[in-house]
Design a protein around this motif. Structure first.
Motif, PDB file in Angstrom:
ATOM      1  N   LEU A  45      -7.472   8.448   7.867  1.00 39.59           N
ATOM      2  CA  LEU A  45      -6.526   7.337   8.016  1.00 39.59           C
ATOM      3  C   LEU A  45      -7.095   6.042   7.432  1.00 39.59           C
ATOM      4  CD1 LEU A  45      -5.047   7.907  11.591  1.00 39.59           C
ATOM      5  CD2 LEU A  45      -3.858   8.084   9.398  1.00 39.59           C
ATOM      6  N   ALA A  46      -8.382   5.782   7.663  1.00 39.54           N
ATOM      7  CA  ALA A  46      -8.993   4.559   7.128  1.00 39.54           C
ATOM      8  C   ALA A  46      -9.028   4.587   5.603  1.00 39.54           C
ATOM      9  CB  ALA A  46     -10.403   4.395   7.694  1.00 39.54           C
ATOM     10  N   GLU A  47      -9.454   5.709   5.022  1.00 39.39           N
ATOM     11  CA  GLU A  47      -9.506   5.817   3.562  1.00 39.39           C
ATOM     12  C   GLU A  47      -8.121   5.686   2.951  1.00 39.39           C
ATOM     13  OE1 GLU A  47     -12.100   6.292   1.351  1.00 39.39           O
ATOM     14  OE2 GLU A  47     -13.427   5.832   3.047  1.00 39.39           O
ATOM     15  N   ASP A  48      -7.153   6.323   3.556  1.00 36.39           N
ATOM     16  CA  ASP A  48      -5.796   6.287   3.023  1.00 36.39           C
ATOM     17  C   ASP A  48      -5.166   4.915   3.190  1.00 36.39           C
ATOM     18  OD1 ASP A  48      -4.406   8.222   1.558  1.00 36.39           O
ATOM     19  OD2 ASP A  48      -2.842   8.230   3.101  1.00 36.39           O
ATOM     20  N   SER A  49      -5.542   4.182   4.223  1.00 31.10           N
ATOM     21  CA  SER A  49      -5.013   2.826   4.408  1.00 31.10           C
ATOM     22  C   SER A  49      -5.430   1.927   3.252  1.00 31.10           C
ATOM     23  CB  SER A  49      -5.497   2.239   5.740  1.00 31.10           C
ATOM     24  OG  SER A  49      -4.973   2.984   6.806  1.00 31.10           O
ATOM     25  N   TRP A  50      -6.677   2.058   2.789  1.00 26.69           N
ATOM     26  CA  TRP A  50      -7.116   1.273   1.629  1.00 26.69           C
ATOM     27  C   TRP A  50      -6.341   1.654   0.383  1.00 26.69           C
ATOM     28  CZ3 TRP A  50      -9.034  -3.116   2.250  1.00 26.69           C
ATOM     29  CH2 TRP A  50      -9.907  -3.396   3.294  1.00 26.69           C
ATOM     30  N   LEU A  51      -6.081   2.932   0.203  1.00 30.71           N
ATOM     31  CA  LEU A  51      -5.277   3.369  -0.936  1.00 30.71           C
ATOM     32  C   LEU A  51      -3.886   2.754  -0.856  1.00 30.71           C
ATOM     33  CD1 LEU A  51      -4.824   5.193  -3.434  1.00 30.71           C
ATOM     34  CD2 LEU A  51      -4.148   6.986  -1.846  1.00 30.71           C
ATOM     35  N   PHE A  52      -3.303   2.747   0.340  1.00 27.83           N
ATOM     36  CA  PHE A  52      -1.970   2.183   0.537  1.00 27.83           C
ATOM     37  C   PHE A  52      -1.965   0.698   0.188  1.00 27.83           C
ATOM     38  CE2 PHE A  52       1.148   0.128   3.371  1.00 27.83           C
ATOM     39  CZ  PHE A  52       2.293   0.721   2.880  1.00 27.83           C
ATOM     40  N   VAL A  53      -2.954  -0.038   0.654  1.00 33.21           N
ATOM     41  CA  VAL A  53      -3.044  -1.476   0.366  1.00 33.21           C
ATOM     42  C   VAL A  53      -3.214  -1.702  -1.133  1.00 33.21           C
ATOM     43  CG1 VAL A  53      -4.491  -3.530   0.682  1.00 33.21           C
ATOM     44  CG2 VAL A  53      -3.878  -2.101   2.649  1.00 33.21           C
ATOM     45  N   ASP A  54      -3.955  -0.827  -1.799  1.00 35.92           N
ATOM     46  CA  ASP A  54      -4.187  -0.967  -3.233  1.00 35.92           C
ATOM     47  C   ASP A  54      -2.918  -0.747  -4.048  1.00 35.92           C
ATOM     48  OD1 ASP A  54      -5.814  -1.289  -5.572  1.00 35.92           O
ATOM     49  OD2 ASP A  54      -5.731   0.896  -5.818  1.00 35.92           O
ATOM     50  N   ILE A  55      -2.117   0.238  -3.693  1.00 30.97           N
ATOM     51  CA  ILE A  55      -0.946   0.549  -4.519  1.00 30.97           C
ATOM     52  C   ILE A  55       0.310  -0.201  -4.090  1.00 30.97           C
ATOM     53  CG2 ILE A  55      -1.801   2.839  -5.124  1.00 30.97           C
ATOM     54  CD1 ILE A  55       0.315   3.989  -3.224  1.00 30.97           C
ATOM     55  N   LEU A  56       0.307  -0.806  -2.898  1.00 29.98           N
ATOM     56  CA  LEU A  56       1.512  -1.478  -2.404  1.00 29.98           C
ATOM     57  C   LEU A  56       2.015  -2.566  -3.357  1.00 29.98           C
ATOM     58  CD1 LEU A  56       3.536  -1.488  -0.124  1.00 29.98           C
ATOM     59  CD2 LEU A  56       2.119  -3.179   1.047  1.00 29.98           C
ATOM     60  N   PRO A  57       1.156  -3.459  -3.889  1.00 31.53           N
ATOM     61  CA  PRO A  57       1.688  -4.456  -4.831  1.00 31.53           C
ATOM     62  C   PRO A  57       2.288  -3.823  -6.083  1.00 31.53           C
ATOM     63  CG  PRO A  57      -0.523  -5.054  -4.116  1.00 31.53           C
ATOM     64  CD  PRO A  57      -0.250  -3.674  -3.612  1.00 31.53           C
ATOM     65  N   LYS A  58       1.704  -2.718  -6.539  1.00 29.47           N
ATOM     66  CA  LYS A  58       2.231  -2.058  -7.731  1.00 29.47           C
ATOM     67  C   LYS A  58       3.601  -1.445  -7.445  1.00 29.47           C
ATOM     68  CE  LYS A  58      -2.475  -1.110  -9.033  1.00 29.47           C
ATOM     69  NZ  LYS A  58      -3.554  -0.192  -8.825  1.00 29.47           N
ATOM     70  N   VAL A  59       3.751  -0.848  -6.279  1.00 31.86           N
ATOM     71  CA  VAL A  59       5.044  -0.268  -5.911  1.00 31.86           C
ATOM     72  C   VAL A  59       6.086  -1.371  -5.778  1.00 31.86           C
ATOM     73  CG1 VAL A  59       6.280   0.987  -4.113  1.00 31.86           C
ATOM     74  CG2 VAL A  59       4.015   1.752  -4.820  1.00 31.86           C
ATOM     75  N   LEU A  60       5.710  -2.482  -5.142  1.00 31.70           N
ATOM     76  CA  LEU A  60       6.637  -3.605  -4.985  1.00 31.70           C
ATOM     77  C   LEU A  60       7.045  -4.147  -6.351  1.00 31.70           C
ATOM     78  CD1 LEU A  60       8.129  -5.597  -3.173  1.00 31.70           C
ATOM     79  CD2 LEU A  60       6.066  -7.016  -3.197  1.00 31.70           C
ATOM     80  N   ALA A  61       6.075  -4.319  -7.253  1.00 31.79           N
ATOM     81  CA  ALA A  61       6.384  -4.824  -8.587  1.00 31.79           C
ATOM     82  C   ALA A  61       7.309  -3.862  -9.326  1.00 31.79           C
ATOM     83  CB  ALA A  61       5.093  -5.039  -9.380  1.00 31.79           C
ATOM     84  N   GLY A  62       7.054  -2.574  -9.211  1.00 31.86           N
ATOM     85  CA  GLY A  62       7.913  -1.590  -9.871  1.00 31.86           C
ATOM     86  C   GLY A  62       9.327  -1.628  -9.334  1.00 31.86           C
TER      87      GLY A  62
END
Length: 183
Positions: A45-62
């Motif tokens: 969960l901790a590792e995946d949370s960082w991945l989520f935070v990393d890709i969230l701006p890209k998903v929002l921009a898309g």
């Protein structure tokens, strides 16, 4: 005369696909818990949370690119050039755009979804995504050319060229049999 906005679509926060994904997450968590205990589940969960935070701006921009594109491009223009009745010309246009448009899945998929929402046909949308996936000149120049050389890139691009059009044509024909699906 003020432009009229189409009525907002009602969106369900939880739908069948969300429930299926949640069920798969719970099943996976159960297996990890059984094998590694609660520490294993928390680590993932901790590792995946960082991945989520990393890709969230890209998903929002898309998603915003898709929303702005759908607001700026007229529905009639999209329907005429890449609509369900645009035929082979629409498939070729969508293939060309997909081949040259840079970006990752965070921009390409929202853009394809936005164009479907404003009148693109499912065939051209499939040709666009398939072309971006298979041909992608941007990736070819950056990644393939240094590793494989120009001969390989040209042969691969030429061999891949008909595939988006065939996929778009197949999607156009199959869409007649998918109830409620895009056309």
């Amino acid at each position: 005369m003020a432009p009229s906005n189409p009525p907002a679509k009602h969106r369900n926060f939880v739908d069948v696909s969300t429930l299926v994904v949640l069920a798969l997450v719970l099943i996976g968590a159960g297996f990890v818990y059984r094998r590694d205990g609660l520490a294993g589940v928390w680590h993932i969960l901790a590792e995946d949370s960082w991945l989520f935070v990393d890709i969230l701006p890209k998903v929002l921009a898309g998603c915003l690119i898709g929303a702005f594109a759908s607001a700026l491009v007229r529905r009639e223009l999209v329907a005429r050039w890449v609509g369900a009745d645009s035929g082979l010309v629409g498939l070729i246009i969508a293939t060309a755009i997909g081949a040259f448009l840079p970006g990752g899945p965070f921009t390409i998929y929202p853009l394809a979804g936005a164009f479907l929402a404003i009148g693109a046909g499912v065939g051209p949308a499939v040709a666009f995504v398939t072309s971006w996936t298979l041909i992608g000149f941007n990736r070819a120049v950056i990644w393939e050319l240094p590793f494989f050389g120009i001969d390989f890139v040209v042969v691969r691009a030429l061999a891949s060229l008909p595939l988006p059009i065939l996929a778009g044509l197949g999607a156009h024909l199959l869409s007649r049999y998918v109830p409620g699906g895009p056309r």
